[in-house]
Design a protein around this motif. Structure first.
Motif, PDB file in Angstrom:
ATOM      1  N   GLU A 168       0.704  -1.242  -0.115  1.00  0.00           N
ATOM      2  CA  GLU A 168      -0.031  -0.063  -0.002  1.00  0.00           C
ATOM      3  C   GLU A 168       0.913   1.248   0.099  1.00  0.00           C
ATOM      4  OE1 GLU A 168      -2.948   0.272   2.839  1.00  0.00           O
ATOM      5  OE2 GLU A 168      -3.974  -1.925   2.537  1.00  0.00           O
ATOM      6  N   VAL A 169       2.203   1.285   0.613  1.00  0.00           N
ATOM      7  CA  VAL A 169       2.917   2.294   0.713  1.00  0.00           C
ATOM      8  C   VAL A 169       3.340   2.855  -0.719  1.00  0.00           C
ATOM      9  CG1 VAL A 169       5.278   1.186   1.002  1.00  0.00           C
ATOM     10  CG2 VAL A 169       4.627   3.444   1.976  1.00  0.00           C
ATOM     11  N   LYS A 170       3.523   1.957  -1.577  1.00  0.00           N
ATOM     12  CA  LYS A 170       3.715   2.515  -3.091  1.00  0.00           C
ATOM     13  C   LYS A 170       2.787   3.182  -3.729  1.00  0.00           C
ATOM     14  CE  LYS A 170       6.579  -1.776  -3.676  1.00  0.00           C
ATOM     15  NZ  LYS A 170       6.903  -2.976  -4.536  1.00  0.00           N
ATOM     16  N   VAL A 171       1.551   2.799  -3.369  1.00  0.00           N
ATOM     17  CA  VAL A 171       0.315   3.566  -4.021  1.00  0.00           C
ATOM     18  C   VAL A 171       0.560   4.780  -3.196  1.00  0.00           C
ATOM     19  CG1 VAL A 171      -2.060   3.874  -4.137  1.00  0.00           C
ATOM     20  CG2 VAL A 171      -1.006   1.889  -4.341  1.00  0.00           C
ATOM     21  N   LEU A 172       0.805   5.159  -1.927  1.00  0.00           N
ATOM     22  CA  LEU A 172       0.586   6.279  -1.224  1.00  0.00           C
ATOM     23  C   LEU A 172       1.789   7.373  -1.845  1.00  0.00           C
ATOM     24  CD1 LEU A 172      -0.650   7.865   1.131  1.00  0.00           C
ATOM     25  CD2 LEU A 172       1.173   6.878   2.575  1.00  0.00           C
ATOM     26  N   MET A 173       3.016   6.812  -1.978  1.00  0.00           N
ATOM     27  CA  MET A 173       4.151   7.464  -2.573  1.00  0.00           C
ATOM     28  C   MET A 173       3.666   8.251  -3.619  1.00  0.00           C
ATOM     29  SD  MET A 173       6.284   7.476  -0.134  1.00  0.00           S
ATOM     30  CE  MET A 173       7.858   8.323  -1.047  1.00  0.00           C
ATOM     31  N   ASN A 174       2.765   7.756  -4.586  1.00  0.00           N
ATOM     32  CA  ASN A 174       2.520   8.194  -6.005  1.00  0.00           C
ATOM     33  C   ASN A 174       1.415   9.361  -5.883  1.00  0.00           C
ATOM     34  OD1 ASN A 174       4.395   6.702  -7.345  1.00  0.00           O
ATOM     35  ND2 ASN A 174       3.060   5.016  -7.369  1.00  0.00           N
ATOM     36  N   LYS A 175       0.767   9.499  -4.740  1.00  0.00           N
ATOM     37  CA  LYS A 175      -0.295  10.589  -4.452  1.00  0.00           C
ATOM     38  C   LYS A 175       0.313  11.908  -4.363  1.00  0.00           C
ATOM     39  CE  LYS A 175      -3.655   7.680  -2.206  1.00  0.00           C
ATOM     40  NZ  LYS A 175      -4.564   7.476  -1.107  1.00  0.00           N
ATOM     41  N   ASP A 176       0.237  12.668  -5.264  1.00  0.00           N
ATOM     42  CA  ASP A 176       0.908  14.043  -5.379  1.00  0.00           C
ATOM     43  C   ASP A 176       0.337  15.009  -4.314  1.00  0.00           C
ATOM     44  OD1 ASP A 176       2.302  13.406  -7.790  1.00  0.00           O
ATOM     45  OD2 ASP A 176       0.816  13.983  -9.167  1.00  0.00           O
ATOM     46  N   ASN A 177      -0.995  14.831  -3.986  1.00  0.00           N
ATOM     47  CA  ASN A 177      -1.579  15.760  -2.848  1.00  0.00           C
ATOM     48  C   ASN A 177      -1.438  15.138  -1.205  1.00  0.00           C
ATOM     49  OD1 ASN A 177      -3.347  13.787  -3.072  1.00  0.00           O
ATOM     50  ND2 ASN A 177      -5.106  14.965  -3.131  1.00  0.00           N
ATOM     51  N   ASP A 178      -0.794  14.265  -1.064  1.00  0.00           N
ATOM     52  CA  ASP A 178      -0.681  13.863   0.376  1.00  0.00           C
ATOM     53  C   ASP A 178       0.698  14.355   1.052  1.00  0.00           C
ATOM     54  OD1 ASP A 178      -2.372  11.925   1.518  1.00  0.00           O
ATOM     55  OD2 ASP A 178      -0.655  10.602   1.969  1.00  0.00           O
ATOM     56  N   GLY A 179       1.346  15.260   0.653  1.00  0.00           N
ATOM     57  CA  GLY A 179       2.315  15.799   1.359  1.00  0.00           C
ATOM     58  C   GLY A 179       3.486  15.024   1.592  1.00  0.00           C
ATOM     59  N   ASN A 180       4.625  15.445   1.805  1.00  0.00           N
ATOM     60  CA  ASN A 180       5.950  14.575   2.036  1.00  0.00           C
ATOM     61  C   ASN A 180       5.596  13.653   3.159  1.00  0.00           C
ATOM     62  OD1 ASN A 180       6.940  17.674   1.020  1.00  0.00           O
ATOM     63  ND2 ASN A 180       7.816  16.019  -0.096  1.00  0.00           N
ATOM     64  N   LYS A 181       6.521  12.446   2.835  1.00  0.00           N
ATOM     65  CA  LYS A 181       6.435  11.363   3.818  1.00  0.00           C
ATOM     66  C   LYS A 181       7.889  10.907   4.077  1.00  0.00           C
ATOM     67  CE  LYS A 181       2.762  10.268   0.476  1.00  0.00           C
ATOM     68  NZ  LYS A 181       3.259  11.254  -0.441  1.00  0.00           N
ATOM     69  N   MET A 182       7.850  10.328   5.547  1.00  0.00           N
ATOM     70  CA  MET A 182       9.204   9.687   5.831  1.00  0.00           C
ATOM     71  C   MET A 182       8.908   8.281   6.041  1.00  0.00           C
ATOM     72  SD  MET A 182      11.498  10.154   9.243  1.00  0.00           S
ATOM     73  CE  MET A 182      10.529   9.500  10.512  1.00  0.00           C
ATOM     74  N   VAL A 183       9.427   7.361   5.287  1.00  0.00           N
ATOM     75  CA  VAL A 183       9.181   5.815   5.265  1.00  0.00           C
ATOM     76  C   VAL A 183      10.122   5.079   5.966  1.00  0.00           C
ATOM     77  CG1 VAL A 183       8.475   3.747   3.939  1.00  0.00           C
ATOM     78  CG2 VAL A 183       7.772   5.967   3.167  1.00  0.00           C
ATOM     79  N   ILE A 184       9.671   4.415   7.090  1.00  0.00           N
ATOM     80  CA  ILE A 184      10.663   3.905   8.068  1.00  0.00           C
ATOM     81  C   ILE A 184      11.018   2.432   7.578  1.00  0.00           C
ATOM     82  CG2 ILE A 184      11.265   3.215  10.618  1.00  0.00           C
ATOM     83  CD1 ILE A 184       9.021   5.622  11.216  1.00  0.00           C
ATOM     84  N   PHE A 185      12.223   1.905   7.468  1.00  0.00           N
ATOM     85  CA  PHE A 185      12.567   0.758   7.151  1.00  0.00           C
ATOM     86  C   PHE A 185      13.540  -0.031   8.400  1.00  0.00           C
ATOM     87  CE2 PHE A 185      11.593   1.918   3.158  1.00  0.00           C
ATOM     88  CZ  PHE A 185      10.966   0.811   2.510  1.00  0.00           C
ATOM     89  N   GLY A 186      13.104  -1.041   8.727  1.00  0.00           N
ATOM     90  CA  GLY A 186      14.223  -1.940   9.524  1.00  0.00           C
ATOM     91  C   GLY A 186      14.912  -2.698   8.656  1.00  0.00           C
ATOM     92  N   SER A 187      16.494  -2.400   8.974  1.00  0.00           N
ATOM     93  CA  SER A 187      17.367  -2.930   7.714  1.00  0.00           C
ATOM     94  C   SER A 187      18.082  -4.278   8.367  1.00  0.00           C
ATOM     95  CB  SER A 187      18.608  -2.075   7.644  1.00  0.00           C
ATOM     96  OG  SER A 187      19.383  -1.861   9.116  1.00  0.00           O
ATOM     97  N   ASP A 188      17.617  -4.990   9.447  1.00  0.00           N
ATOM     98  CA  ASP A 188      18.455  -5.983   9.762  1.00  0.00           C
ATOM     99  C   ASP A 188      17.496  -7.361  10.128  1.00  0.00           C
ATOM    100  OD1 ASP A 188      16.572  -4.889  11.914  1.00  0.00           O
ATOM    101  OD2 ASP A 188      18.237  -5.009  13.623  1.00  0.00           O
ATOM    102  N   GLN A 189      16.281  -7.361   9.143  1.00  0.00           N
ATOM    103  CA  GLN A 189      15.641  -8.566   9.280  1.00  0.00           C
ATOM    104  C   GLN A 189      15.977  -9.345   7.982  1.00  0.00           C
ATOM    105  OE1 GLN A 189      11.776  -6.797   8.473  1.00  0.00           O
ATOM    106  NE2 GLN A 189      11.276  -6.317  10.628  1.00  0.00           N
TER     107      GLN A 189
END
Length: 294
Positions: A168-189
């Motif tokens: 779902e986050v890929k769809v959200l990133m493509n929304k021009d009117n939804d403001g800037n976002k900080m997407v959090i990833f856990g790198s050690d899984q």
């Protein structure tokens, strides 16, 4: 029914207790988990021993002991998170160099924040929302238990964090009117499919590192920031932000993954007890023909 009883009769009442009582419970849980049950002690000992081959068995056990004390605190602090106030959460999870995130927000940049399961990432998830000027989003895998899935999501998102499945986050990133976002990833899984991993040496072992954070950042032209979580004292932590790059699309292949992995590795080497050693992180071996990067 059992889930509801567990939540309303045990978890929720414990979460309402003051911190000094929470830590007395943690002390008791430590005795049970470490001395009575011996929860995953073979896994933890093996992980630490392979990561620090120069350490004696006595030194490895000392790290283990300290890890289990922290692990039990983490469990009880996470339970406390169901009722903690925003003010208390921010008091116990301080922020350093938060202007790095906010400046990217002012520039209209989306950010990928990368960190490991180090310190208290659950408390960070609760505290982060009010401290930054862009929308924080954490990727999650829904729990099989629908009741607890709903309760955990509600707890983590009370103060501004948005929890979304990866698709779902890929769809959200493509929304021009939804403001800037900080997407959090856990790198050690541990990657689910070894062929999707970026193979490098980490803690003296060949390790398949998840490549998703770098791929996502490059695809969406994000700035990439690493989040260091430091334990200051019992129940108190600090998140410190460090820029990896201003625009992931300008970086060479693997450069971002190597950077955040080395930053996590340095944290663990300095204070090994505060990483989550109880996971089977090295259950995959490098496929034949797969390159091992420096």
């Amino acid at each position: 029914m059992l889930s509801r009883l567990l939540y309303y009769l045990i978890i929720k009442p414990i979460s309402l207790l003051p911190f000094w009582v929470i830590y007395r419970i943690s002390d008791l849980v430590f005795v049970i988990i470490y001395f009575v049950v011996g929860y995953r002690k073979k896994v933890v000992f093996g992980n630490i021993q392979r990561s620090f081959p120069e350490k004696s068995p006595k030194e490895v056990k000392a790290i283990m002991f300290k890890f289990y004390r922290h692990f039990c605190d983490l469990i009880l602090e996470s339970i406390k998170g169901f009722s903690i106030s925003s003010k208390e959460a921010q008091k116990r999870m301080g922020s350093e160099h938060v202007e790095i995130i906010n400046n990217f927000g002012k520039q209209g940049k989306d950010v990928v924040l990368i960190g490991g399961h180090y310190g208290n990432w659950e408390l960070f998830a609760i505290a982060v929302g009010p401290t930054i000027n862009i929308k924080p989003i954490a990727l999650f895998t829904p729990l099989l238990n629908k009741f607890f899935d709903k309760k955990v999501k509600a707890s983590r998102s009370r103060f501004g964090l948005n929890l979304l499945p990866s698709n779902e986050v890929k769809v959200l990133m493509n929304k021009d009117n939804d403001g800037n976002k900080m997407v959090i990833f856990g790198s050690d899984q541990s990657p689910r499919k070894t062929q999707r991993a970026y193979w490098m040496t980490f803690l003296n072992q060949e390790t398949g590192v998840q490549f998703g954070a770098e791929k996502f950042a490059v695809t969406h032209n994000c700035a990439v920031v690493y989040g260091h979580i430091y334990r200051l004292k019992r129940g108190h932590y600090k998140i410190s932000y460090q820029t990896i790059c201003d625009d992931a699309s300008m970086m060479e292949y693997g450069e971002i993954t190597k950077a955040h992995t080395r930053l996590l590795e340095a944290e663990i080497i300095k204070e090994p007890a505060y990483w989550l050693w109880s996971h089977k992180r090295w259950k995959h071996t490098r496929p034949e023909g797969e390159v091992l990067h420096d």
